[in-house]
Design a protein around this motif. Structure first.
Motif, PDB file in Angstrom:
ATOM      1  N   HIS A  69      13.499   1.824 -11.444  1.00  0.00           N
ATOM      2  CA  HIS A  69      13.591   0.504 -12.280  1.00  0.00           C
ATOM      3  C   HIS A  69      12.626  -0.478 -11.438  1.00  0.00           C
ATOM      4  N   MET A  70      11.798  -1.209 -12.015  1.00  0.00           N
ATOM      5  CA  MET A  70      10.966  -2.182 -11.260  1.00  0.00           C
ATOM      6  C   MET A  70      11.048  -3.554 -12.036  1.00  0.00           C
ATOM      7  N   LEU A  71      11.095  -4.599 -11.589  1.00  0.00           N
ATOM      8  CA  LEU A  71      10.698  -6.017 -12.128  1.00  0.00           C
ATOM      9  C   LEU A  71       9.649  -6.372 -11.489  1.00  0.00           C
ATOM     10  N   TRP A  72       8.339  -6.651 -12.299  1.00  0.00           N
ATOM     11  CA  TRP A  72       7.170  -7.184 -11.794  1.00  0.00           C
ATOM     12  C   TRP A  72       6.746  -8.327 -12.165  1.00  0.00           C
ATOM     13  N   HIS A  73       6.086  -9.125 -11.258  1.00  0.00           N
ATOM     14  CA  HIS A  73       5.460 -10.445 -11.869  1.00  0.00           C
ATOM     15  C   HIS A  73       4.130 -10.514 -11.708  1.00  0.00           C
ATOM     16  N   GLY A  74       3.210 -10.916 -12.517  1.00  0.00           N
ATOM     17  CA  GLY A  74       1.957 -11.038 -12.366  1.00  0.00           C
ATOM     18  C   GLY A  74       1.773 -12.372 -11.492  1.00  0.00           C
ATOM     19  N   LEU A  75       0.813 -12.461 -10.394  1.00  0.00           N
ATOM     20  CA  LEU A  75       0.358 -13.331  -9.563  1.00  0.00           C
ATOM     21  C   LEU A  75      -0.862 -14.336 -10.058  1.00  0.00           C
ATOM     22  N   ALA A  76      -1.646 -13.663 -10.817  1.00  0.00           N
ATOM     23  CA  ALA A  76      -2.675 -14.493 -11.042  1.00  0.00           C
ATOM     24  C   ALA A  76      -3.005 -14.256 -12.773  1.00  0.00           C
ATOM     25  N   ASP A  77      -4.044 -15.305 -13.219  1.00  0.00           N
ATOM     26  CA  ASP A  77      -4.573 -15.269 -14.582  1.00  0.00           C
ATOM     27  C   ASP A  77      -5.039 -13.742 -15.037  1.00  0.00           C
ATOM     28  N   ASP A  78      -5.643 -13.153 -14.072  1.00  0.00           N
ATOM     29  CA  ASP A  78      -6.258 -11.608 -14.308  1.00  0.00           C
ATOM     30  C   ASP A  78      -5.347 -10.653 -14.134  1.00  0.00           C
ATOM     31  N   SER A  79      -3.989 -10.921 -13.897  1.00  0.00           N
ATOM     32  CA  SER A  79      -3.230  -9.850 -13.529  1.00  0.00           C
ATOM     33  C   SER A  79      -3.060  -8.960 -14.822  1.00  0.00           C
ATOM     34  N   ASP A  80      -2.899  -7.624 -14.582  1.00  0.00           N
ATOM     35  CA  ASP A  80      -2.625  -6.661 -15.830  1.00  0.00           C
ATOM     36  C   ASP A  80      -1.945  -5.772 -15.569  1.00  0.00           C
ATOM     37  N   GLN A  81      -0.458  -5.769 -15.773  1.00  0.00           N
ATOM     38  CA  GLN A  81       0.423  -4.905 -15.437  1.00  0.00           C
ATOM     39  C   GLN A  81       0.497  -3.578 -16.138  1.00  0.00           C
ATOM     40  N   ARG A  82      -0.204  -3.518 -17.381  1.00  0.00           N
ATOM     41  CA  ARG A  82      -0.338  -2.015 -17.760  1.00  0.00           C
ATOM     42  C   ARG A  82      -1.454  -1.336 -17.060  1.00  0.00           C
ATOM     43  N   ALA A  83      -2.665  -1.946 -16.582  1.00  0.00           N
ATOM     44  CA  ALA A  83      -3.412  -1.338 -15.711  1.00  0.00           C
ATOM     45  C   ALA A  83      -2.740  -0.893 -14.205  1.00  0.00           C
ATOM     46  N   ALA A  84      -2.029  -2.055 -14.025  1.00  0.00           N
ATOM     47  CA  ALA A  84      -1.082  -1.727 -12.541  1.00  0.00           C
ATOM     48  C   ALA A  84      -0.139  -0.483 -12.852  1.00  0.00           C
ATOM     49  N   THR A  85       0.556  -0.304 -13.816  1.00  0.00           N
ATOM     50  CA  THR A  85       1.598   0.916 -14.108  1.00  0.00           C
ATOM     51  C   THR A  85       0.660   1.797 -14.097  1.00  0.00           C
ATOM     52  N   SER A  86      -0.515   2.146 -14.613  1.00  0.00           N
ATOM     53  CA  SER A  86      -1.478   3.294 -14.964  1.00  0.00           C
ATOM     54  C   SER A  86      -1.878   3.619 -13.621  1.00  0.00           C
ATOM     55  N   PHE A  87      -2.004   2.671 -12.567  1.00  0.00           N
ATOM     56  CA  PHE A  87      -2.571   3.020 -11.192  1.00  0.00           C
ATOM     57  C   PHE A  87      -1.443   3.785 -10.524  1.00  0.00           C
ATOM     58  N   PHE A  88      -0.230   2.854 -10.527  1.00  0.00           N
ATOM     59  CA  PHE A  88       0.741   3.350  -9.772  1.00  0.00           C
ATOM     60  C   PHE A  88       1.326   4.714 -10.173  1.00  0.00           C
ATOM     61  N   ARG A  89       1.578   4.891 -11.552  1.00  0.00           N
ATOM     62  CA  ARG A  89       2.061   6.128 -12.060  1.00  0.00           C
ATOM     63  C   ARG A  89       0.967   7.336 -11.602  1.00  0.00           C
ATOM     64  N   LYS A  90      -0.433   7.064 -11.702  1.00  0.00           N
ATOM     65  CA  LYS A  90      -1.383   8.073 -11.248  1.00  0.00           C
ATOM     66  C   LYS A  90      -1.008   8.328  -9.726  1.00  0.00           C
ATOM     67  N   GLN A  91      -0.959   7.314  -8.817  1.00  0.00           N
ATOM     68  CA  GLN A  91      -0.601   7.360  -7.595  1.00  0.00           C
ATOM     69  C   GLN A  91       0.290   8.048  -6.956  1.00  0.00           C
ATOM     70  N   THR A  92       1.588   7.869  -7.608  1.00  0.00           N
ATOM     71  CA  THR A  92       3.038   8.486  -7.448  1.00  0.00           C
ATOM     72  C   THR A  92       2.847   9.734  -7.875  1.00  0.00           C
ATOM     73  N   ASN A  93       2.311   9.920  -9.086  1.00  0.00           N
ATOM     74  CA  ASN A  93       2.348  11.309  -9.758  1.00  0.00           C
ATOM     75  C   ASN A  93       1.513  12.434  -8.766  1.00  0.00           C
ATOM     76  N   LEU A  94       0.629  11.908  -7.999  1.00  0.00           N
ATOM     77  CA  LEU A  94      -0.113  12.853  -6.913  1.00  0.00           C
ATOM     78  C   LEU A  94       1.047  13.229  -5.883  1.00  0.00           C
ATOM     79  N   SER A  95       1.654  12.251  -5.440  1.00  0.00           N
ATOM     80  CA  SER A  95       2.643  12.601  -4.350  1.00  0.00           C
ATOM     81  C   SER A  95       3.742  13.546  -4.804  1.00  0.00           C
ATOM     82  N   LEU A  96       4.402  13.100  -6.183  1.00  0.00           N
ATOM     83  CA  LEU A  96       5.324  14.048  -6.694  1.00  0.00           C
ATOM     84  C   LEU A  96       4.996  15.429  -6.993  1.00  0.00           C
ATOM     85  N   LYS A  97       3.655  15.728  -7.613  1.00  0.00           N
ATOM     86  CA  LYS A  97       3.075  16.980  -7.717  1.00  0.00           C
ATOM     87  C   LYS A  97       3.343  17.913  -6.545  1.00  0.00           C
ATOM     88  N   ARG A  98       2.791  17.173  -5.294  1.00  0.00           N
ATOM     89  CA  ARG A  98       3.108  18.091  -4.263  1.00  0.00           C
ATOM     90  C   ARG A  98       4.519  18.834  -4.043  1.00  0.00           C
TER      91      ARG A  98
END
Length: 192
Positions: A69-98
């Motif tokens: 579980h995570m509670l995220w808050h955008g800090l700027a007008d151009d914050s995009d949590q869907r893009a952030a989640t995509s990045f976060f999932r991709k990066q953590t999946n690389l570690s999990l895959k190992r």
């Protein structure tokens, strides 16, 4: 309908700007065995990079044996949590895959309503998230503050800890500072 888009999403604007979103990521097949201190440190590192890259703060996270579980808050007008989640999932999946694991194909989200982003309401949501280990029987009742796999992650504030005497005022000041200085990129207008 593509298989990776089976959960309904709100319009993209709901995840942008200063929105608040409660994200839940589940292990594929509800698998367990991946959660250990090494992954926690990698998780926190990726979460920090995600915060700086996508201009978000993680008010609270809680890693459970088969989900997060995570509670995220955008800090700027151009914050995009869907893009952030995509990045976060991709990066953590690389570690999990190992180590033979991966997230389910899609994260679950709940965008908070305006009435839920008052400080009192946010505290209740944070408490709900951090009490997950108690409800699951992983720790004793009222011991949530000692759970090793929960905390907060605000870019540039590594010493900020929840559940200390002055943590909430420090947290609100840190969020205000991050917004005011565009994550340290603009001089602080309050300091002359």
């Amino acid at each position: 309908m593509p298989q990776d888009d089976y959960l309904k999403r709100l319009c993209p604007g709901a995840y942008q700007g200063e929105s608040w979103v409660h994200w839940s990521l589940t292990m594929d097949g509800r698998a367990t065995g991946w959660l250990d201190p090494r992954f926690l440190y990698r998780f926190r590192e990726i979460l920090t990079h995600t915060g700086f890259r996508h201009r978000i703060a993680c008010l609270v996270y809680c890693l459970m044996p088969d989900h997060v579980h995570m509670l995220w808050h955008g800090l700027a007008d151009d914050s995009d949590q869907r893009a952030a989640t995509s990045f976060f999932r991709k990066q953590t999946n690389l570690s999990l895959k190992r180590i033979g694991f991966r997230w389910q194909l899609q994260a679950y989200d709940r965008v908070l309503r305006d009435t839920e982003v008052e400080q009192t309401e946010l505290r209740a949501i944070v408490e709900y998230i951090v009490r997950n280990p108690e409800r699951a029987g992983l720790i004793d009742h009222k011991r949530f503050a000692s759970y090793a796999y929960s905390g907060c992650r605000l870019p540039g504030f590594p010493d900020l800890r929840l559940f200390e005497e002055d943590s909430w005022p420090r947290l609100w000041r840190a969020l205000s500072y991050l917004k005011r200085t565009d994550l340290f990129h603009v001089a602080d207008s309050k300091r002359g």
